[in-house]
Design a protein around this motif. Structure first.
Motif, PDB file in Angstrom:
ATOM      1  N   LYS A 133      -4.773 -12.549  -6.238  1.00  0.00           N
ATOM      2  CA  LYS A 133      -4.450 -13.926  -5.859  1.00  0.00           C
ATOM      3  C   LYS A 133      -2.943 -14.125  -5.747  1.00  0.00           C
ATOM      4  O   LYS A 133      -2.450 -14.788  -4.823  1.00  0.00           O
ATOM      5  CB  LYS A 133      -5.034 -14.888  -6.896  1.00  0.00           C
ATOM      6  N   ASN A 134      -2.191 -13.527  -6.709  1.00  0.00           N
ATOM      7  CA  ASN A 134      -0.729 -13.669  -6.726  1.00  0.00           C
ATOM      8  C   ASN A 134      -0.032 -12.722  -5.753  1.00  0.00           C
ATOM      9  O   ASN A 134       1.187 -12.833  -5.554  1.00  0.00           O
ATOM     10  CB  ASN A 134      -0.197 -13.428  -8.136  1.00  0.00           C
ATOM     11  N   ARG A 135      -0.811 -11.762  -5.220  1.00  0.00           N
ATOM     12  CA  ARG A 135      -0.261 -10.753  -4.312  1.00  0.00           C
ATOM     13  C   ARG A 135       0.904  -9.996  -4.947  1.00  0.00           C
ATOM     14  O   ARG A 135       1.924  -9.705  -4.302  1.00  0.00           O
ATOM     15  CB  ARG A 135       0.151 -11.377  -2.974  1.00  0.00           C
ATOM     16  N   SER A 136       0.722  -9.672  -6.210  1.00  0.00           N
ATOM     17  CA  SER A 136       1.769  -8.974  -6.958  1.00  0.00           C
ATOM     18  C   SER A 136       1.173  -8.383  -8.226  1.00  0.00           C
ATOM     19  O   SER A 136       0.259  -8.957  -8.817  1.00  0.00           O
ATOM     20  CB  SER A 136       2.887  -9.962  -7.322  1.00  0.00           C
ATOM     21  N   GLY A 137       1.709  -7.244  -8.651  1.00  0.00           N
ATOM     22  CA  GLY A 137       1.285  -6.656  -9.916  1.00  0.00           C
ATOM     23  C   GLY A 137       1.236  -5.139  -9.837  1.00  0.00           C
ATOM     24  O   GLY A 137       1.340  -4.540  -8.763  1.00  0.00           O
ATOM     25  N   HIS A 138       1.072  -4.527 -10.998  1.00  0.00           N
ATOM     26  CA  HIS A 138       0.990  -3.060 -11.086  1.00  0.00           C
ATOM     27  C   HIS A 138       0.023  -2.714 -12.210  1.00  0.00           C
ATOM     28  O   HIS A 138       0.198  -3.149 -13.346  1.00  0.00           O
ATOM     29  CB  HIS A 138       2.366  -2.465 -11.369  1.00  0.00           C
ATOM     30  N   ILE A 139      -0.999  -1.931 -11.881  1.00  0.00           N
ATOM     31  CA  ILE A 139      -1.985  -1.465 -12.856  1.00  0.00           C
ATOM     32  C   ILE A 139      -1.760   0.019 -13.103  1.00  0.00           C
ATOM     33  O   ILE A 139      -1.677   0.805 -12.149  1.00  0.00           O
ATOM     34  CB  ILE A 139      -3.416  -1.710 -12.358  1.00  0.00           C
ATOM     35  N   PHE A 140      -1.676   0.390 -14.371  1.00  0.00           N
ATOM     36  CA  PHE A 140      -1.601   1.789 -14.778  1.00  0.00           C
ATOM     37  C   PHE A 140      -2.858   2.131 -15.571  1.00  0.00           C
ATOM     38  O   PHE A 140      -3.161   1.467 -16.570  1.00  0.00           O
ATOM     39  CB  PHE A 140      -0.389   2.048 -15.673  1.00  0.00           C
ATOM     40  N   ARG A 176      -4.411  -2.571  -2.307  1.00  0.00           N
ATOM     41  CA  ARG A 176      -3.255  -2.247  -1.475  1.00  0.00           C
ATOM     42  C   ARG A 176      -2.925  -3.361  -0.466  1.00  0.00           C
ATOM     43  O   ARG A 176      -1.745  -3.711  -0.292  1.00  0.00           O
ATOM     44  CB  ARG A 176      -3.482  -0.917  -0.749  1.00  0.00           C
ATOM     45  N   PRO A 177      -3.922  -3.968   0.209  1.00  0.00           N
ATOM     46  CA  PRO A 177      -3.580  -5.018   1.189  1.00  0.00           C
ATOM     47  C   PRO A 177      -2.930  -6.250   0.573  1.00  0.00           C
ATOM     48  O   PRO A 177      -2.367  -7.082   1.295  1.00  0.00           O
ATOM     49  CB  PRO A 177      -4.942  -5.380   1.812  1.00  0.00           C
ATOM     50  N   TYR A 178      -3.003  -6.376  -0.752  1.00  0.00           N
ATOM     51  CA  TYR A 178      -2.467  -7.563  -1.430  1.00  0.00           C
ATOM     52  C   TYR A 178      -1.148  -7.277  -2.141  1.00  0.00           C
ATOM     53  O   TYR A 178      -0.661  -8.110  -2.911  1.00  0.00           O
ATOM     54  CB  TYR A 178      -3.497  -8.090  -2.430  1.00  0.00           C
ATOM     55  N   GLY A 179      -0.584  -6.099  -1.900  1.00  0.00           N
ATOM     56  CA  GLY A 179       0.716  -5.785  -2.482  1.00  0.00           C
ATOM     57  C   GLY A 179       0.675  -5.395  -3.939  1.00  0.00           C
ATOM     58  O   GLY A 179       1.722  -5.374  -4.616  1.00  0.00           O
ATOM     59  N   VAL A 180      -0.505  -5.073  -4.462  1.00  0.00           N
ATOM     60  CA  VAL A 180      -0.653  -4.682  -5.872  1.00  0.00           C
ATOM     61  C   VAL A 180      -0.679  -3.158  -5.958  1.00  0.00           C
ATOM     62  O   VAL A 180      -1.453  -2.499  -5.254  1.00  0.00           O
ATOM     63  CB  VAL A 180      -1.937  -5.271  -6.483  1.00  0.00           C
ATOM     64  N   ARG A 181       0.154  -2.611  -6.814  1.00  0.00           N
ATOM     65  CA  ARG A 181       0.213  -1.165  -7.004  1.00  0.00           C
ATOM     66  C   ARG A 181      -0.799  -0.727  -8.063  1.00  0.00           C
ATOM     67  O   ARG A 181      -1.034  -1.443  -9.039  1.00  0.00           O
ATOM     68  CB  ARG A 181       1.607  -0.735  -7.438  1.00  0.00           C
ATOM     69  N   VAL A 182      -1.345   0.470  -7.888  1.00  0.00           N
ATOM     70  CA  VAL A 182      -2.272   1.045  -8.870  1.00  0.00           C
ATOM     71  C   VAL A 182      -1.917   2.517  -9.042  1.00  0.00           C
ATOM     72  O   VAL A 182      -1.871   3.262  -8.052  1.00  0.00           O
ATOM     73  CB  VAL A 182      -3.738   0.891  -8.440  1.00  0.00           C
ATOM     74  N   ASP A 228       0.910   7.090  -6.584  1.00  0.00           N
ATOM     75  CA  ASP A 228      -0.550   7.091  -6.702  1.00  0.00           C
ATOM     76  C   ASP A 228      -1.005   7.729  -8.004  1.00  0.00           C
ATOM     77  O   ASP A 228      -1.873   7.200  -8.699  1.00  0.00           O
ATOM     78  CB  ASP A 228      -1.175   7.841  -5.528  1.00  0.00           C
ATOM     79  N   GLU A 229      -0.452   8.891  -8.305  1.00  0.00           N
ATOM     80  CA  GLU A 229      -0.798   9.570  -9.548  1.00  0.00           C
ATOM     81  C   GLU A 229       0.368  10.419 -10.002  1.00  0.00           C
ATOM     82  O   GLU A 229       1.166  10.892  -9.185  1.00  0.00           O
ATOM     83  CB  GLU A 229      -2.044  10.433  -9.376  1.00  0.00           C
ATOM     84  N   LEU A 230       0.491  10.583 -11.302  1.00  0.00           N
ATOM     85  CA  LEU A 230       1.603  11.333 -11.860  1.00  0.00           C
ATOM     86  C   LEU A 230       1.066  12.204 -12.994  1.00  0.00           C
ATOM     87  O   LEU A 230       0.505  11.690 -13.964  1.00  0.00           O
ATOM     88  CB  LEU A 230       2.683  10.374 -12.362  1.00  0.00           C
TER      89      LEU A 230
END
Length: 239
Positions: A133-140, A176-182, A228-230
């Motif tokens: 919804k916020n079109r922002s964020g990062h999930i690890f 990905r289309p919402y600018g959220v990184r995973v 994407d992965e580390l």
């Protein structure tokens, strides 16, 4: 001098091992924290320590037993509803049972599925909706090298890490289309409480601080990039 990020990170399993190291590293770099773990006293200690050392940030704690599905559900709902949105979700909590699938008990299976997979799934789903919804964020999502090289002696643990790998890949495409990184963080043998009492020298392991630094590095890539992965493994190979 602490650089204020004005961002808030939720970390599960935050009172020891990788979780505590990640909390320290993010606090050092100006991130506000929502720390979650089972031990209330340990949460209070780390909150006090971090706020004393880094007075420019704030630390909120949430006691939760991740083996209890309702408590995980409550955490997810409260985190999603709080006034200051969660900018970074770090699914770190996990348990390791060194037992094969053929020899494990129902409790071994259910505990690992609940803590290692369902917790991450529920938090990803609920907080991921807010990030969308916020079109922002990062999930690890912190998995394990067992998600690439199966460990028969830790059967269900391995299965849960394969599940985390799949969850991460699906979420990455969905968000990905919402600018959220995973990002999937894939540690090899890491010197945490799982290795307590081992005679193996510390320099044969990845240290929790290495994983914390890896996460900070991922957070600092350019706007157009996503790690994407580390994979982080011991220099001399996994134990």
């Amino acid at each position: 001098m602490t650089f204020l990020s004005n961002k808030t990170a939720l970390i599960t399993g935050a009172t020891k091992g990788m979780g505590a190291a990640i909390a320290e590293k993010l606090a050092q770099n100006g991130y506000n924290l929502l720390l979650c773990a089972r031990d209330t006293e340990a949460l209070n200690r780390i909150k006090h320590q971090l706020e004393q050392t880094y007075p420019a940030i704030y630390v909120t704690t949430y006691p939760v037993d991740f083996s209890q599905q309702q408590q995980v559900h409550d955490l997810a709902e409260q985190a999603a509803a709080q006034k200051d949105a969660i900018d970074i979700l770090i699914n770190n909590v996990g348990i390791y049972r060194p037992v094969s699938i053929l020899d494990e008990t129902a409790e071994d299976y259910e505990a690992q599925m609940q803590v290692n997979y369902y917790t991450a799934y529920r938090l990803c789903q609920t907080i991921g909706r807010v990030m969308r919804k916020n079109r922002s964020g990062h999930i690890f999502n912190i998995s394990s090298i067992a998600s690439r090289s199966p460990v028969a002696a830790a059967g269900t643990y391995t299965v849960t890490k394969y599940a985390i790998r799949g969850l991460t890949q699906v979420l990455r495409d969905e968000l990905r289309p919402y600018g959220v990184r995973v990002t999937e963080i894939i540690p090899g043998s890491t010197l945490t409480s799982s290795w307590e009492g081992t005679p193996i020298p510390a320099d044969r392991f990845v240290l929790p601080e290495d994983i914390a630094q890896a996460i900070l590095t991922c957070l600092r890539v350019s706007e157009g990039a996503n790690v994407d992965e580390l994979v982080v493994t011991p220099r001399n190979g996994n134990i």
